[in-house]
Design a protein around this motif. Structure first.
Motif, mmCIF file in Angstrom:
data_model
loop_
_atom_site.group_PDB
_atom_site.id
_atom_site.type_symbol
_atom_site.label_atom_id
_atom_site.label_comp_id
_atom_site.label_asym_id
_atom_site.label_seq_id
_atom_site.Cartn_x
_atom_site.Cartn_y
_atom_site.Cartn_z
ATOM 1 N N PHE A 1 0.825 -1.205 0.000
ATOM 2 C CA PHE A 1 0.000 0.000 0.000
ATOM 3 C C PHE A 1 0.862 1.259 0.000
ATOM 4 N N ALA A 2 1.974 1.255 0.728
ATOM 5 C CA ALA A 2 2.866 2.410 0.754
ATOM 6 C C ALA A 2 3.459 2.676 -0.638
ATOM 7 N N VAL A 3 3.830 1.598 -1.338
ATOM 8 C CA VAL A 3 4.385 1.762 -2.692
ATOM 9 C C VAL A 3 3.313 2.266 -3.646
ATOM 10 N N TRP A 4 2.114 1.698 -3.545
ATOM 11 C CA TRP A 4 1.038 2.113 -4.444
ATOM 12 C C TRP A 4 0.707 3.594 -4.245
ATOM 13 N N SER A 5 0.692 4.048 -2.999
ATOM 14 C CA SER A 5 0.368 5.443 -2.706
ATOM 15 C C SER A 5 1.429 6.380 -3.271
ATOM 16 N N ALA A 6 2.704 6.037 -3.079
ATOM 17 C CA ALA A 6 3.785 6.894 -3.580
ATOM 18 C C ALA A 6 3.755 6.968 -5.097
ATOM 19 N N ARG A 7 3.514 5.823 -5.755
ATOM 20 C CA ARG A 7 3.506 5.826 -7.213
ATOM 21 C C ARG A 7 2.306 6.595 -7.753
ATOM 22 N N LYS A 8 1.158 6.414 -7.136
ATOM 23 C CA LYS A 8 -0.032 7.088 -7.627
ATOM 24 C C LYS A 8 0.143 8.595 -7.554
ATOM 25 N N GLY A 9 0.710 9.081 -6.466
ATOM 26 C CA GLY A 9 0.908 10.524 -6.346
ATOM 27 C C GLY A 9 1.916 11.040 -7.359
ATOM 28 N N PHE A 10 3.015 10.327 -7.581
ATOM 29 C CA PHE A 10 4.034 10.794 -8.530
ATOM 30 C C PHE A 10 3.499 10.741 -9.957
ATOM 31 N N ASP A 11 2.718 9.682 -10.307
ATOM 32 C CA ASP A 11 2.163 9.592 -11.652
ATOM 33 C C ASP A 11 1.186 10.724 -11.924
ATOM 34 N N THR A 12 0.441 11.103 -10.911
ATOM 35 C CA THR A 12 -0.515 12.194 -11.081
ATOM 36 C C THR A 12 0.207 13.511 -11.337
ATOM 37 N N ILE A 13 1.276 13.761 -10.600
ATOM 38 C CA ILE A 13 2.022 15.019 -10.762
ATOM 39 C C ILE A 13 2.671 15.087 -12.143
ATOM 40 N N THR A 14 3.183 13.971 -12.625
ATOM 41 C CA THR A 14 3.916 13.960 -13.899
ATOM 42 C C THR A 14 3.032 13.576 -15.087
ATOM 43 N N SER A 15 1.752 13.344 -14.862
ATOM 44 C CA SER A 15 0.808 12.970 -15.935
ATOM 45 C C SER A 15 1.262 11.692 -16.651
ATOM 46 N N TYR A 16 1.640 10.719 -15.907
ATOM 47 C CA TYR A 16 2.153 9.463 -16.459
ATOM 48 C C TYR A 16 1.074 8.392 -16.393
ATOM 49 N N SER A 17 1.051 7.530 -17.417
ATOM 50 C CA SER A 17 0.204 6.342 -17.419
ATOM 51 C C SER A 17 0.874 5.276 -18.269
#
Length: 443
Positions: free
Chosen positions: A209-225
């Motif tokens: 869950f900690a990894v998923w949260s960190a990745r989700k926030g960084f992907d949102t900031i950088t507009s990554y998918s």
């Protein structure tokens, strides 16, 4: 005395006496005395006794009182005549001596020339007897010259080889500070696919869950998918930022285990070295990408903030639960494998300018670190980086399944990448028990 006296001294002495005699004769002449004095008679008698007996000298000796001699005031200069006659005799004797000396020297010179001629004949005969002709001697000289040339060429080749060897040694020494140089079979890592280890307890769920949260926030900031293709600059922006964070866990874990070993006065059982290798490997990823792009000042400020937050969070978390932190890193590396796989797909699909990485030459730093071929491309570098991330996932998932005092199953300085990299190595049975390894090589 006449003939034993040197000619010059004799002439000077007799000349002086002749002057005195002249004065005496002049006096007697003035006195009108016509007779020869006793001194003149004695000198004339001595000259007659010493003259040679040969007839060739008779005329010159008997004519000493003749009228052909110089007359001084009507009288014969007896002593001058005697001096001239004696000097002539001595010059004749010296001439004969010089003639005999020259003749003797000439004979000796001829004898010397004969001996030299005999010596030359002897050497010529010796060469002939030994079968060494002039042609053969010329061939030997030519062979010696060719041998000298060949020797010089061999020395030059040897010098060049030594220089290349020294250069290779310098390159190796330049990289000697590295803890490890991971090498891979590119045919194997080309087939590497993302994998996921299912969570098996509360610790695993918290970590995931900690990894998923960190990745989700960084992907949102950088507009990554995962469905979106990125350009080269966008990929490098993401790679550099993620690697500045990925190099923290290994260093923090290695530092804390080092301090724990010092504080508890016991061995670490081999974990420290593997953890530091991981931290260095992530840093080399960062250095490689920095050879391709230099970030802006705002990017560097973001890195500073991210490191400050993540370092302290991981530091305190590792003090509380090291195994949970290793599981977190295992899941984080799984996401890294997925990200680099996406980048490789963009290169192969050719949707953006990232396709150029399939032909662009890899940075020299990457070639030396991963021991790749000189014609390696940036795509090969991404393959090696993805393999490194998979190896880190394998190591950290294994550490999370072990007791904190168990012996490290991984050999230092080697890459550890099984086909199923999310599970412990084959033959290893994870244990919850804290067993202390006492082997001497497990420091």
């Amino acid at each position: 005395t006449l003939f034993n006296t040197p000619p010059r001294a004799f002439i000077l002495t007799r000349t002086k006496r002749s002057i005195e005699t002249k004065e005496y004769h002049s006096t007697t002449h003035n006195n009108k005395t016509k007779k020869m004095c006793a001194a003149c008679r004695r000198a004339a008698g001595l000259l007659l006794k010493q003259r040679p007996s040969s007839s060739s000298y008779t005329s010159s000796s008997t004519s000493i009182f003749s009228r052909t001699h110089r007359i001084v005031d009507g009288k014969t200069d007896v002593f001058r005549s005697a001096a001239i006659s004696g000097t002539s005799s001595m010059m004749h004797a010296r001439t004969r001596c010089t003639f005999h000396t020259n003749a003797k020297n000439e004979e000796e010179h001829q004898d010397s020339m004969k001996r030299m001629s005999k010596t030359r004949n002897f050497h010529s005969t010796s060469f002939a007897a030994g079968g060494v002709s002039t042609k053969e001697r010329a061939e030997k000289k030519r062979f010696s010259a060719e041998a000298a040339t060949t020797s010089t060429e061999e020395e030059m080749v040897e010098t060049d080889a030594r220089a290349k060897k020294d250069e290779t040694k310098m390159k190796k020494s330049a990289q000697s500070y590295m803890l490890a140089h991971p090498t891979y079979d590119f045919g194997f890592i080309e087939q590497l696919k993302p994998k996921h280890r299912p969570p098996q307890g509360a610790r695993d769920y918290v970590s995931m869950f900690a990894v998923w949260s960190a990745r989700k926030g960084f992907d949102t900031i950088t507009s990554y998918s995962h469905e979106k293709s990125l350009t080269k600059d966008q990929w490098l922006f993401r790679f550099i930022f993620l690697e500045t964070v990925a190099g923290i866990p290994g260093m923090v874990a290695g530092m804390l285990r080092h301090m724990n070993s010092l504080r508890l006065l016991r061995h670490d059982n081999g974990w420290i070295h593997t953890l530091l290798e991981e931290a260095e490997n992530e840093r080399m990823h960062l250095m490689t990408f920095l050879n391709m792009k230099q970030p802006s000042i705002f990017f560097r400020a973001g890195v500073l903030a991210a490191q400050g937050v993540f370092f302290n969070a991981f530091f305190f978390s590792y003090l509380i639960s090291p195994r949970t932190c290793h599981r977190f890193v295992g899941y984080l590396e799984e996401e890294a494998v997925r990200t680099y796989t996406h980048a490789l797909n963009d290169i192969d699909s050719g949707g953006t300018d990232a396709r150029q990485w399939a032909k662009e030459r890899a940075p020299k730093l990457a070639i030396e670190y991963w021991k790749m071929d000189e014609d390696a491309t940036i795509r090969d570098v991404l393959l090696a980086v993805r393999a490194d991330e998979a190896s880190h996932a394998h190591v950290n998932h294994t550490f999370s399944s072990m007791g904190t005092t168990q012996k490290n199953p991984f050999v230092k300085g080697e890459s550890h990448l099984p086909e199923n990299f999310v599970e412990p190595p084959p033959g290893f049975v994870p244990s919850e028990e804290n067993r202390v390894a006492k082997d001497a090589d497990s420091f």
